[in-house]
Design a protein around this motif. Structure first.
Motif, mmCIF file in Angstrom:
data_model
loop_
_atom_site.group_PDB
_atom_site.id
_atom_site.type_symbol
_atom_site.label_atom_id
_atom_site.label_comp_id
_atom_site.label_asym_id
_atom_site.label_seq_id
_atom_site.Cartn_x
_atom_site.Cartn_y
_atom_site.Cartn_z
ATOM 1 N N TYR A 228 0.836 -1.283 -0.067
ATOM 2 C CA TYR A 228 0.053 0.082 -0.113
ATOM 3 C C TYR A 228 0.997 1.356 0.090
ATOM 4 N N TYR A 282 -9.608 -2.542 4.932
ATOM 5 C CA TYR A 282 -9.279 -2.486 3.519
ATOM 6 C C TYR A 282 -9.936 -3.456 2.871
ATOM 7 N N LEU A 283 -10.244 -4.472 3.089
ATOM 8 C CA LEU A 283 -10.706 -5.724 2.458
ATOM 9 C C LEU A 283 -12.185 -5.159 2.204
ATOM 10 N N GLN A 286 -12.485 -2.449 -0.321
ATOM 11 C CA GLN A 286 -12.110 -3.017 -1.570
ATOM 12 C C GLN A 286 -13.621 -3.704 -2.064
ATOM 13 N N LYS A 287 -14.249 -4.485 -1.314
ATOM 14 C CA LYS A 287 -15.488 -4.970 -1.472
ATOM 15 C C LYS A 287 -16.507 -4.376 -1.934
ATOM 16 N N GLN A 289 -15.936 -0.957 -2.993
ATOM 17 C CA GLN A 289 -15.335 -0.047 -3.856
ATOM 18 C C GLN A 289 -15.521 1.365 -3.591
ATOM 19 N N GLN A 292 -10.830 3.210 -0.656
ATOM 20 C CA GLN A 292 -9.785 2.264 -0.744
ATOM 21 C C GLN A 292 -8.336 3.034 -0.392
ATOM 22 N N ALA A 296 -6.271 2.485 3.110
ATOM 23 C CA ALA A 296 -4.785 1.815 2.997
ATOM 24 C C ALA A 296 -4.054 2.950 3.735
#
Length: 325
Positions: A228, A282-283, A286-287, A289, A292, A296
């Protein structure tokens, strides 16, 4: 406590935790500068989460019958504070950054979801000793279930105007299939059912794997962080760090004090609350959108800043927290 004594103790705490963060730096260097492929990091992550850490927690919990009872008030102090901070995070996200409901849910999660496995366990061992791990394990059992359920409900409500039993059920199944939770539960079952140490043929290999869990986890965390970069979302990430590193542990400390929670358990929950932002935030970003860059960045900044803020909270608690009768 005068100024010289305070800074002397802070320096001592920083020296105690320095090896942990040097291991993180080693992992960061391997990932960023040594050209180690991402597949190595993924393999080490899988080994740590599926084998090494579950073995360590299984061994700890297998001796639970030898430990004094864990005060359940620590769960109220920790997760009650999580709920309050999450609400504050949602309000800040909406009114200060004008984020939508899903982005606000992820923002709020950043203020409460600690890196308690990869960072919290090793730091607790160094700063509070092996005896703290029983309380740490108790928080870990409920951490994913309660916090993921909270965010799942929040996101589903934002998307659909309601939440479903199916979504909660999927969260529960996911938590129960987590190798770390399995390690804790099987160790506790051994302790509860048999009230005896592990046989030597089992204890030795489990102990050997458990010994590498903490250092290898820290190196792996450093490799993960090297993926990151601090690029954008500095305002949002700074606010997440403020919630996570200062407001969260401060509120847990206040709750523990009001509940007359003993010093040892109070230090555990404040330490866990003061840990850096967990990768799961962070996951989640991401899931869906969203955020992000900010999540990070908050992971990197909070990991760096917690090298000072966590020892600082431990020193202050050592001097200003009463020993309840």
């Amino acid at each position: 406590m005068d100024t010289a004594e305070f800074f002397g103790q802070l320096a001592q705490q920083l020296l105690l935790s320095a090896p942990l963060f040097l291991l993180i730096a080693l992992g960061y260097g391997l990932g960023r500068f040594a050209g180690w492929p991402e597949s190595v990091n993924e393999g080490l992550n899988r080994f740590c989460f599926n084998v090494a850490i579950p073995c360590m927690l299984f061994k700890v919990m297998s001796k639970f019958y030898q430990s004094p009872p864990v005060d359940m008030r620590l769960l109220i102090a920790y997760f009650g504070s999580c709920l309050v901070i999450y609400v504050i995070g949602r309000v800040v996200a909406k009114n200060l950054f004008h984020l939508d409901a899903i982005s606000g849910s992820v923002f709020g999660l950043g203020g409460i979801f600690s890196n308690n496995v990869m960072l919290g366990i090793p730091v607790a061992i160094i700063l509070l000793g092996q005896a703290s791990l029983a309380s740490v394990a108790l928080v870990l059992v409920f951490n994913s279930l309660i916090l993921w359920t909270l965010v799942t409900v929040s996101v589903e409500w934002a998307q659909n105007g309601s939440f479903s039993a199916r979504g909660i059920g999927k969260t529960l199944v996911s938590v129960l299939r987590n190798p770390i939770i399995i390690g804790i539960f099987t160790g506790f079952f051994w302790s509860f059912a048999l009230h005896r140490p592990l046989p030597q043929f089992l204890d030795r290999p489990v102990s050997m794997v458990a010994q590498v869990a903490a250092p290898l986890t820290l190196i792996t965390l450093g490799m993960s962080l090297s993926r990151y970069q601090i690029r954008k979302g500095l305002r949002e990430s700074s606010a997440i760090c403020l919630l996570k590193l200062l407001l969260m542990p401060g509120l847990i400390w206040a709750a523990a004090y009001l509940l007359h929670l003993p010093r040892a358990e109070s230090q555990v929950v404040v330490l866990l609350g003061s840990m850096a932002v967990g990768v799961n935030v962070y996951l989640m970003a991401q899931k869906f959108q969203v955020l992000q860059g900010a999540t990070a960045t908050s992971m990197l900044l909070s990991t760096l800043l917690s090298t000072v803020t966590t020892p600082l909270f431990m020193i202050l608690m050592g001097h200003f927290y009463p020993d309840w009768p």
